[in-house]
Scaffold this motif. Structure first.
Motif, short mmCIF file in Angstrom:
data_model
loop_
_atom_site.label_atom_id
_atom_site.label_comp_id
_atom_site.label_asym_id
_atom_site.label_seq_id
_atom_site.Cartn_x
_atom_site.Cartn_y
_atom_site.Cartn_z
N ARG A 1 -10.85 8.83 -7.61
CA ARG A 1 -11.20 8.86 -6.19
C ARG A 1 -11.07 7.50 -5.48
N GLU A 2 -10.64 6.47 -6.17
CA GLU A 2 -10.45 5.18 -5.51
C GLU A 2 -8.96 4.95 -5.22
N ALA A 3 -8.71 4.26 -4.10
CA ALA A 3 -7.33 4.11 -3.60
C ALA A 3 -6.59 2.98 -4.30
N VAL A 4 -6.21 3.18 -5.53
CA VAL A 4 -5.55 2.10 -6.28
C VAL A 4 -4.09 1.97 -5.89
N CYS B 1 5.80 4.89 4.76
CA CYS B 1 4.49 4.35 4.36
C CYS B 1 3.39 5.39 4.46
N GLN B 2 3.68 6.54 5.04
CA GLN B 2 2.60 7.43 5.46
C GLN B 2 1.82 8.05 4.30
N SER B 3 2.48 8.29 3.17
CA SER B 3 1.72 8.81 2.01
C SER B 3 0.59 7.85 1.67
N GLY B 4 0.94 6.58 1.58
CA GLY B 4 -0.06 5.56 1.25
C GLY B 4 -1.12 5.43 2.32
N GLN B 5 -0.71 5.51 3.57
CA GLN B 5 -1.68 5.41 4.68
C GLN B 5 -2.71 6.52 4.56
N ILE B 6 -2.22 7.73 4.30
CA ILE B 6 -3.12 8.89 4.24
C ILE B 6 -4.05 8.79 3.03
N MET B 7 -3.51 8.33 1.90
CA MET B 7 -4.36 8.18 0.71
C MET B 7 -5.48 7.16 0.96
N LYS C 1 -8.61 9.47 -16.75
CA LYS C 1 -9.09 9.48 -15.37
C LYS C 1 -8.33 10.52 -14.56
N GLU C 2 -8.85 10.80 -13.39
CA GLU C 2 -8.20 11.76 -12.50
C GLU C 2 -7.27 11.02 -11.54
N VAL C 3 -6.00 11.39 -11.57
CA VAL C 3 -5.05 10.80 -10.62
C VAL C 3 -4.77 11.84 -9.54
N THR C 4 -4.86 11.42 -8.28
CA THR C 4 -4.45 12.30 -7.19
C THR C 4 -3.38 11.60 -6.37
N THR C 5 -2.29 12.29 -6.15
CA THR C 5 -1.21 11.72 -5.32
C THR C 5 -1.18 12.47 -3.99
N GLY D 1 0.78 -1.24 0.00
CA GLY D 1 0.00 0.00 0.00
C GLY D 1 0.81 1.29 0.00
N ALA D 2 2.13 1.20 0.01
CA ALA D 2 2.95 2.43 0.04
C ALA D 2 2.74 3.28 -1.21
N CYS D 3 2.30 2.64 -2.29
CA CYS D 3 2.16 3.33 -3.58
C CYS D 3 0.75 3.81 -3.83
N THR D 4 -0.10 3.81 -2.80
CA THR D 4 -1.52 4.13 -3.01
C THR D 4 -1.72 5.55 -3.51
N VAL D 5 -2.44 5.68 -4.62
CA VAL D 5 -2.88 6.98 -5.14
C VAL D 5 -4.37 6.87 -5.42
N HIS D 6 -5.00 7.99 -5.69
CA HIS D 6 -6.41 7.93 -6.07
C HIS D 6 -6.55 7.96 -7.58
#
Lengths: 220, 727, 157
Positions: free
Chosen positions: C52-55, C99-105, C68-72, C44-49
């Motif tokens: 709006r979904e946490a891919v 890991c925190q970027s992914g956690q927050i996303m 699509k809209e990508v949000t980092t 999950g460290a690489c999680t982006v939206h």
């Protein structure tokens, strides 16, 4: 699986449509018995079949066919997404999916843990990578279609019970196993995962035979 | 807001420009740091600051307070703690300090260990005086400069928040910086009394949090420069295997792949980006000479260790005559414990960026031992250490893995740049390279036999330990005395329980094999605490005594153990009934100069495996410089310990590591981590100890003891959940 | 060249369509807030939206993000209605921080879909994000705090 993405999407939409039970199939003529529970006497359907088939009673043919189809249904490639409880299974040993993945109301996962967050429209190459399909999901929470742990008889009952099977009649069931894209994913395992024991065509043939011959419940 | 800086001589590419409102932090890079003249990289901070009284603190004319860390920030919070120590004596706002890692440089050598190292949970206690003195010295000079400027005596000057005042006169530190720089260094400066402390002993929020929650914090993985190539490495499938031949044709055909080079540890693919490099690795066809490593097999190793344990090894601790005492015992208890290899698996896979130009080398990486890495890279490249500059960037976790005496990952990056002839390469390991890359907590076996007297108290203790030595084969090997690597026996040979037993013997076998081993958060205590505290629990039950009371009796002459034990028992309501289905276990252990007691509360899952709900912890670490930081470290240690106790395991079959990624090297996640962790700090004026590691050791035995309370069964093989499912 | 919309900005990215979004973000565009941890959707460290979904961007191909809209994490940080980072600061969540970027996303999707999550909801939403420093108890606490801030319009401090 060599279906085009467009077809997959169409089939997928159809599958959801059916799964949600908003059935719109109207003009289907069902010429065979649709409810094994009613235990219609065998002789009423016997005459419809050829002499060769009649050599073995329909009840036997039907049950045998289901037992063949059962091998596929209970294989990890199918059963893993039809678990007892709300957590999908994983791998050839059908262990509970890591990461505490949950079904969610629509069967597509929850919050940051939706199926398609990891499961791509296609298999991701490499060992232990997520298998893919454009519509990766479990049956929805109100129609769980549990396979795991069921005997052939129990699973056949589930298959036939419209309150459990997504309100499908026989034709819709056949349509589902024959055409649904996600069902088809079972025959397109990710790298390193066991293959189903027969082709989809064979499986559909058995499944259809089971229904066509009277949808008999296996003895156990 | 504090600023986060890095010490690179040029900016990282494209630093995130989007900043959250209310969370604004600026990611500045100080004036370009140039390498020195030919053949000599000038090491140490070159901030251009007007006032540079020492290697740890500089002050610029525009009032920037620059802190240089002698240790690496890998999550343990020293970015903040060391800054607090300076701020305490300097009278500045800690939140305004600009912090950065120091170079690999002698002034940053550990005050006790004689090399630049972050490890042994030692940063705070080892720097407590040095960093305070750095602040006090600077303050003394600034006050002297102000006194001179104002025409008053230094005793008339007061300092607060970066300003010196005397009557109506005032000047900022920045304004005084150049005058202060011209003054001779003072002798030994007095440090403040504890009663006057403003920061020390009070919780200060981490200075690195803002950058670590908006994507701007730079880890080694984030180092990027124009023209840089990224290298991925295909490593040997078996430890010690060598490349026989390489077919790189398919790899080279992949768009973006620039070069394929053979290095001693495998084959590296250099490409425009990591994805191309990784694809290149997958496309390589390599024939390996597997060597003797293929013989390593976890199951046969356990059998071999069991055999070894039947014979006495090198003597680690001995008193009296254990065998005759054992013969006199009313009752004997024997237990054998097994521990698997464990990978550290920090979240940031190992990586190194390296530049080689005209006999000068510069390295950017997250490391716990920059000086050792500097020497290792120099050796590979045929340079002098001072020709190699090491820029430490944030470590995405360390746990010991980034402090390797062998400098395995830095050495590998140096081999790649040497073989490639390229000027600038970033080597990036995949997770599989990390999990299969060795440098594990060694697999261990403990055989313990204890004789009890009629009162149920131990009168003879025979303890045999089997496992690879961490020090062996490294430059620490000189610390092995009479066949005893202390890192294999610490926690047993020096156990307070053993001191009270007149007849005792602790012996050690250190078998060798091809698997590289390393310290893993809490080192020997990862296994010794389990062997001791699970055994003590068995003895308590054999004696028909409450496990807490039994420990209190045995530890009556060990006040710090007792203080932690008593506090945890009180906070956990030891002895009071629990909700149905919940069970408690207790353990206490000293490590890294701190004393930690824990009570865990577990229940059993439907498959019989363990779910840990709650961990109550008490620690006597002496002075807690940043109490919330202490709590955070203990929480962290507990979760690391729970993960290893229940889930963690590296196994080998025919020399091949069976795990590769988080799918099979399972670590704890949110849902299987204790929902409640309480950390209580003993109010203590005792000698300061560490906090990064001491939270780990008591976890496994406390869980095992709770499992006994739940089931009447003893868990002696780790990881527990696997052992339970196998049983 | 692939056209991507990231953090409300259009980019032309020189990436092969089979490149995972993670590497396009990090190695091609220099958006390094999104981290590489496992490469197989395990950590999950690489999680982006993505819409709006946490891919998990390490297995999500660039081709899937087209249109699509990508949000980092960089984009999320610019959103003033996001209380997660304020709560993360208040609770002092990170340790190594990787890991925190992914956690927050991931937490952002949870709070959008469930403004008042229980501990069990947090277990469900967050168990795809590994933290080896074991900041889980603080992440849990910060999510509860952010939810409270969100409900009370940011008045909670």
């Amino acid at each position: 699986m060599a279906q085009s993405t467009k077809n997959q999407i169409i089939n997928t939409k159809k599958a959801i449509y059916l799964l949600l039970g908003i059935t719109a199939i109207s003009s289907v003529v069902v010429s065979f018995r649709t409810d094994a529970y009613n235990r219609v006497p065998e002789e009423t359907t016997m005459a419809r079949f050829t002499a060769a088939e009649a050599a073995e009673p329909d009840s036997i043919v039907s049950k045998k066919a289901f037992l063949q189809a059962y091998k596929v249904l209970m294989h990890p490639r199918c059963m893993n997404c039809h678990p007892v409880g709300d957590r999908p299974l994983q791998g050839d040993d059908s262990h509970i999916h890591t990461m505490n993945v949950q079904r969610g109301k629509d069967g597509k996962g929850l919050y940051a843990m939706k199926c398609s967050n990891c499961h791509q429209p296609q298999n991701t190459p490499g060992l232990h990578m997520p298998p893919g399909n454009p519509d990766w999901h479990l049956p929805p929470a109100d129609m769980k279609m549990v396979f795991q742990g069921k005997s052939p008889r129990e699973l056949a009952q589930t298959m036939l019970n419209k309150n459990e099977n997504g309100h499908k009649d026989h034709e819709a069931l056949i349509e589902h196993v024959a055409k649904d894209s996600l069902v088809g994913s079972g025959w397109n395992p990710a790298e390193g995962l066991a293959h189903l024991p027969m082709s989809r065509a064979e499986f559909v043939k058995h499944f259809k035979t089971w229904l066509d011959k009277g949808a008999y419940l296996p003895d156990k | 807001m504090s600023q986060i800086t890095n010490t690179s001589r040029r900016n990282f590419l494209k630093t995130g420009a989007v900043l959250g409102s209310g969370l604004l932090i600026s990611f500045t890079v100080p004036g370009a740091k140039k390498l020195g003249g030919a053949g000599s990289a000038m090491l140490g901070p070159q901030s251009g600051a007007a006032f540079a009284p020492n290697a740890y603190l500089h002050i610029t004319a525009d009032n920037q307070i620059l802190v240089y860390l002698a240790h690496s920030e890998m999550g343990q919070g020293i970015w903040t703690t060391l800054s607090m120590l300076i701020a305490e004596e300097l009278d500045v706002d800690v939140k305004k300090m600009v912090v950065q890692h120091g170079d690999a440089w002698k002034p940053y050598h550990h005050t006790s260990f004689g090399m630049q190292i972050t490890g042994g949970s030692s940063t705070t206690w080892s720097e407590f005086d040095r960093y305070r003195k750095a602040g006090a010295t600077a303050r003394t000079l600034l006050v002297a400069a102000a006194a001179k400027k104002f025409g008053v005596s230094p005793s008339e000057c007061k300092t607060a928040d970066g300003v010196v005042t005397a009557g109506t006169n005032s000047a900022t530190y920045g304004e005084l910086a150049s005058e202060a720089a011209a003054l001779p260094a003072p002798g030994d400066v007095p440090l403040r009394d504890a009663k006057d402390w403003k920061y020390i002993g009070k919780s200060v929020k981490r200075l690195d949090t803002p950058a670590k929650i908006n994507g701007t914090a730079k880890f080694g993985m984030d180092v990027q420069f124009p023209g840089m190539l990224t290298a991925a490495v295909l490593h040997a499938p078996v430890f010690g295997a060598k490349v026989k031949s390489v077919d790189a044709a398919k790899a080279k055909a992949i768009p973006g792949v620039k070069q394929v080079v053979q290095i001693p540890t495998g084959v590296a693919v250099l490409a425009d980006n990591y994805w191309a490099a990784k694809k290149g690795c997958t496309a390589l066809k390599v024939d390996w000479d597997l060597g003797s490593g293929v013989q390593v097999d976890s199951s046969s190793m356990t059998a071999q260790y069991k055999e070894l344990a039947k014979k006495p090894g090198a003597t680690a601790a001995k008193a009296g005559d254990v065998d005759s005492a054992m013969a006199k015992a009313v009752k004997t208890i024997e237990a054998e414990y097994t521990f698997p290899y464990l990978a550290h698996a920090p979240m940031e896979p190992l990586n190194v960026t390296i530049e080689l130009n005209n006999g000068k080398c510069e390295i950017w990486c997250g490391t716990q031992m920059p000086g050792i890495d500097q020497e290792a890279a120099a050796k590979v490249l045929g340079l002098k250490p001072e020709q190699v500059r090491v820029n430490t960037v944030f470590l995405g976790g360390g746990f010991g893995r980034r402090g390797t005496p062998a400098s395995d990952f830095v050495r590998e990056a140096a081999e790649i740049i040497k073989a490639s002839g390229k000027p600038l390469v970033k080597m990036v390991w995949a997770r599989e390279d990390d999990v299969r890359g060795g440098f594990y907590r060694p697999a261990f076996l403990h055989n313990v036999k204890v004789g009890l007297n009629a009162d149920g108290m131990p009168i003879a203790w025979k303890h045999t330990i089997v496992g690879q030595s961490i020090m062996d084969g490294t430059f620490f090997a000189s610390m092995i005395k009479d066949g005893i690597d202390n890192a294999s026996v610490e926690g047993v040979s020096d156990s307070p329980y053993l001191y009270a037993i007149p007849d005792r013997l602790v012996s050690l076998h250190s078998p060798k094999n091809e698997v590289p081993v390393l310290w893993w958060r809490s080192v020997g205590h990862t296994h010794t605490a389990m062997a001791m505290e699970a055994t003590i629990d068995e003895l308590a039950h054999a004696a028909g005594k409450d496990p807490l009371v039994y420990r209190q009796q045995l530890l009556k002459d060990h006040p710090r153990h007792l203080a932690a034990l008593n506090l945890v028992a009180e906070k956990a309501n030891w002895g009071k009934p629990l909700p149905e289905g919940r069970f408690r276990g207790i353990a206490v252990h000293e490590s890294f100069l701190s004393f930690v007691a824990q009570v865990v509360e577990i229940s059993l899952n439907t498959d019989g495996t363990i779910k840990v709900h709650k961990v109550i912890n008490a620690i006597d670490c002496g002075l807690a410089v940043n109490p919330d930081g202490v709590k955070a470290q203990i929480e962290s240690g507990i979760n690391y310990g729970v993960s290893a106790a229940l889930l963690g395991e590296i196994t080998l079959e025919k020399g091949r590591v069976q795990q590769g990624n988080f799918n099979d090297y399972v670590v704890s996640r949110m849902f299987d981590t204790p929902a409640e962790i309480e950390v209580h700090i003993v109010d203590s004026s005792n000698k300061m100890g560490g906090v990064g590691e001491p939270g780990v050791p008591p976890v496994a035995p406390a869980i095992a003891n709770a499992y006994f309370a739940a089931t009447g069964k003893r868990l002696r093989d780790l990881p527990f959940n696997k052992a339970i499912l196998k049983a | 060249m692939v056209k991507l919309k990231i953090n409300q900005k259009e980019y032309s990215v020189d990436a092969s369509p089979d490149m995972p979004l993670l590497w396009a973000l990090r190695d091609v565009l220099g958006l390094t807030g999104t981290k590489f941890g496992c490469g197989m959707a395990q950590c999950g460290a690489c999680t982006v939206h993505l819409d709006r979904e946490a891919v998990r961007s390490c297995v999500t191909l660039v081709s899937r993000a087209v249109g699509k809209e990508v949000t980092t994490i960089e984009g999320l940080s610019a959103d003033p209605t996001n209380y997660l980072q304020k709560a993360w600061l208040e609770v002092d969540v990170p340790q190594c921080g990787y890991c925190q970027s992914g956690q927050i996303m991931s937490a952002a999707v949870l709070l959008r879909e469930n403004p008042n999550p229980t501990d069990e909801d947090i277990d469900t939403a967050m168990s795809g994000n590994i933290c080896r420093c074991g900041t889980y108890p603080r992440i849990r606490k910060a999510i509860h705090l952010a939810a409270q801030m969100q409900r009370e319009g940011g008045k909670v401090q």
